[in-house]
Design a protein around this motif. Sequence first.
Motif, PDB file in Angstrom:
ATOM      1  N   UNK A 237      -3.601  -3.905   6.381  1.00 32.12           N
ATOM      2  CA  UNK A 237      -2.875  -2.731   6.857  1.00 32.12           C
ATOM      3  C   UNK A 237      -1.981  -2.104   5.793  1.00 32.12           C
ATOM      4  N   UNK A 238      -1.161  -2.924   5.164  1.00 32.35           N
ATOM      5  CA  UNK A 238      -0.212  -2.388   4.193  1.00 32.35           C
ATOM      6  C   UNK A 238      -0.913  -1.797   2.977  1.00 32.35           C
ATOM      7  N   UNK A 239      -1.918  -2.474   2.489  1.00 31.05           N
ATOM      8  CA  UNK A 239      -2.589  -2.020   1.267  1.00 31.05           C
ATOM      9  C   UNK A 239      -3.364  -0.725   1.498  1.00 31.05           C
ATOM     10  N   UNK A 240      -4.170  -0.669   2.567  1.00 31.57           N
ATOM     11  CA  UNK A 240      -4.912   0.557   2.845  1.00 31.57           C
ATOM     12  C   UNK A 240      -3.979   1.745   3.090  1.00 31.57           C
ATOM     13  N   UNK A 245      -1.642   6.923   0.997  1.00 22.85           N
ATOM     14  CA  UNK A 245      -0.463   7.739   0.675  1.00 22.85           C
ATOM     15  C   UNK A 245      -0.525   8.257  -0.757  1.00 22.85           C
ATOM     16  N   UNK A 246      -1.137   7.477  -1.645  1.00 20.57           N
ATOM     17  CA  UNK A 246      -1.221   7.826  -3.067  1.00 20.57           C
ATOM     18  C   UNK A 246      -2.350   8.819  -3.346  1.00 20.57           C
ATOM     19  N   UNK A 247      -3.452   8.679  -2.643  1.00 19.48           N
ATOM     20  CA  UNK A 247      -4.673   9.411  -2.948  1.00 19.48           C
ATOM     21  C   UNK A 247      -4.565  10.935  -2.848  1.00 19.48           C
ATOM     22  N   UNK A 248      -3.900  11.518  -1.843  1.00 17.45           N
ATOM     23  CA  UNK A 248      -3.874  12.986  -1.730  1.00 17.45           C
ATOM     24  C   UNK A 248      -3.361  13.702  -2.968  1.00 17.45           C
ATOM     25  N   UNK A 249      -2.286  13.222  -3.554  1.00 14.20           N
ATOM     26  CA  UNK A 249      -1.734  13.869  -4.746  1.00 14.20           C
ATOM     27  C   UNK A 249      -2.703  13.773  -5.922  1.00 14.20           C
ATOM     28  N   UNK A 250      -3.397  12.633  -6.034  1.00 15.70           N
ATOM     29  CA  UNK A 250      -4.373  12.469  -7.106  1.00 15.70           C
ATOM     30  C   UNK A 250      -5.555  13.412  -6.917  1.00 15.70           C
ATOM     31  N   UNK A 251      -6.074  13.497  -5.684  1.00 17.24           N
ATOM     32  CA  UNK A 251      -7.253  14.319  -5.406  1.00 17.24           C
ATOM     33  C   UNK A 251      -6.941  15.807  -5.492  1.00 17.24           C
ATOM     34  N   UNK A 252      -5.704  16.174  -5.260  1.00 16.33           N
ATOM     35  CA  UNK A 252      -5.297  17.577  -5.340  1.00 16.33           C
ATOM     36  C   UNK A 252      -5.385  18.084  -6.779  1.00 16.33           C
ATOM     37  N   UNK A 261     -12.944  -2.484  -3.245  1.00 12.69           N
ATOM     38  CA  UNK A 261     -13.749  -3.417  -2.467  1.00 12.69           C
ATOM     39  C   UNK A 261     -14.290  -2.774  -1.201  1.00 12.69           C
ATOM     40  N   UNK A 262     -15.584  -2.972  -0.928  1.00 14.50           N
ATOM     41  CA  UNK A 262     -16.241  -2.303   0.194  1.00 14.50           C
ATOM     42  C   UNK A 262     -15.596  -2.629   1.537  1.00 14.50           C
ATOM     43  N   UNK A 263     -14.941  -3.787   1.657  1.00 11.58           N
ATOM     44  CA  UNK A 263     -14.291  -4.157   2.911  1.00 11.58           C
ATOM     45  C   UNK A 263     -13.147  -3.220   3.255  1.00 11.58           C
ATOM     46  N   UNK A 264     -12.640  -2.481   2.265  1.00 14.61           N
ATOM     47  CA  UNK A 264     -11.530  -1.560   2.507  1.00 14.61           C
ATOM     48  C   UNK A 264     -11.983  -0.228   3.094  1.00 14.61           C
ATOM     49  N   UNK A 265     -13.293   0.059   3.064  1.00 17.79           N
ATOM     50  CA  UNK A 265     -13.766   1.368   3.499  1.00 17.79           C
ATOM     51  C   UNK A 265     -13.942   1.478   5.006  1.00 17.79           C
ATOM     52  N   UNK A 266     -14.523   0.454   5.626  1.00 17.77           N
ATOM     53  CA  UNK A 266     -14.868   0.530   7.050  1.00 17.77           C
ATOM     54  C   UNK A 266     -13.714   0.098   7.941  1.00 17.77           C
ATOM     55  N   UNK A 267     -13.913   0.226   9.252  1.00 15.75           N
ATOM     56  CA  UNK A 267     -12.910  -0.194  10.226  1.00 15.75           C
ATOM     57  C   UNK A 267     -11.954   0.922  10.610  1.00 15.75           C
ATOM     58  N   UNK A 268     -11.321   0.767  11.740  1.00 18.66           N
ATOM     59  CA  UNK A 268     -10.397   1.784  12.248  1.00 18.66           C
ATOM     60  C   UNK A 268      -9.254   2.026  11.269  1.00 18.66           C
ATOM     61  N   UNK A 269      -8.826   0.971  10.562  1.00 18.63           N
ATOM     62  CA  UNK A 269      -7.744   1.105   9.598  1.00 18.63           C
ATOM     63  C   UNK A 269      -8.264   1.092   8.161  1.00 18.63           C
ATOM     64  N   UNK A 270      -9.564   1.379   8.002  1.00 17.67           N
ATOM     65  CA  UNK A 270     -10.155   1.467   6.682  1.00 17.67           C
ATOM     66  C   UNK A 270      -9.866   2.822   6.052  1.00 17.67           C
TER      67      UNK A 270
END
Length: 287
Positions: A237-240, A245-252, A261-270
Amino acid sequence: MKNLFKSIAAAISIIISLSTQAQTKSPKLENSLLWEVSGNGLTKPSYLYGTVHMICSADYFLTEKTKKAFEKSDKLVLEINFSDPKEMADVQQLAMGKEPLSKKLSPEQLSKLNSILQKNTGMTIQQVDSFSLLTIMSLISMKSFGCPDLKFYEMEFIEMAKKRQLEVAGLETVKFQFKSFENAYPDSEMINMLEESNPEETTKLVENYKNENLETLYKITTDEKVMNPNAKKYMLNERNANWVKIMPEQMKKESVFYAVGSAHLAGDLGIINLLKKAGYTVKPIMN
C-alpha cells in the motif's frame, strides 16, 4: 564483488515484490506486461512495464512492442536507480547485517537457517554470518532459478538508456526498500518464508511471465501465506501510493518508461488502477 552486489540489489527487488498481497477488486487485466499511460493533461504518453527483475539468460526476452515504447521514451525510471553510485554503495552497506546473525538469531533459528542454506545454496550459516537476512533471501532467490547465468531486466534497461543517453531515476531508495521489509517482517517470519520457498514457484512465475499473463503473475507473486496486515501496509500500500504521487509530475514533463516489478501493476491498489482513479487512461499495448 561489485557485480555480486548488483545482483543482490536486483534480487532484493524481486524478494520485496514477491512479498506483496492484496485482493483484486478491479476489472481483470489483459495479458500484457506493457501499458500506455495517457490523458489527464499529458502531452506525450508514458509507459508502464512489469518486470520479473531477474531471469535465466535462456528465458530472457524483450518484445518488439517494448523496444518501440522504450525508443519513444525520454527517461527511464526504475524502483531503484541502480546506475547511481550512491545507491550501489548503500546496497553494499545494507547487505551486511547490523550485527552477526550468530548474535542476532536464537540457536533454533540459526539451525533452521543453516539447513535452508545448505539445501538451497550449499553454503553454511558461518559463511554468511555477516550478511543481513534480506541478503540471504536474495541469494536463495537467485539460486531458485536453477541456472548459472541470470539476466537482470533493470540492468538491461539501464544499458539501453546509456546507449540513448537517457536520464535514469528511481521511485525510491534502496534504504527505503530495506526499511520497508524490516518493518513488514520480523526475523522469524523471514526464516519461515525461506523454509516455504521452492523452485517450482519460480518455474511457474517464469512460464507466466513469458506468456505476459499479468493476472496470474499477480496471484503467483502474492501468496497469502506470507502476508499479514502489517506487511500489506509496508510492502504494498505505502509503496504503490508513494509512486503514484511521484509519477504525475514526471509524466507531465516528458515521456517516461517505468520498469517495476509486475506484482505492483495489478490489483485494486496496483499502479494501473491507482492511475486510472487519478484520471489517467491506462491501456495495454498488445502488439
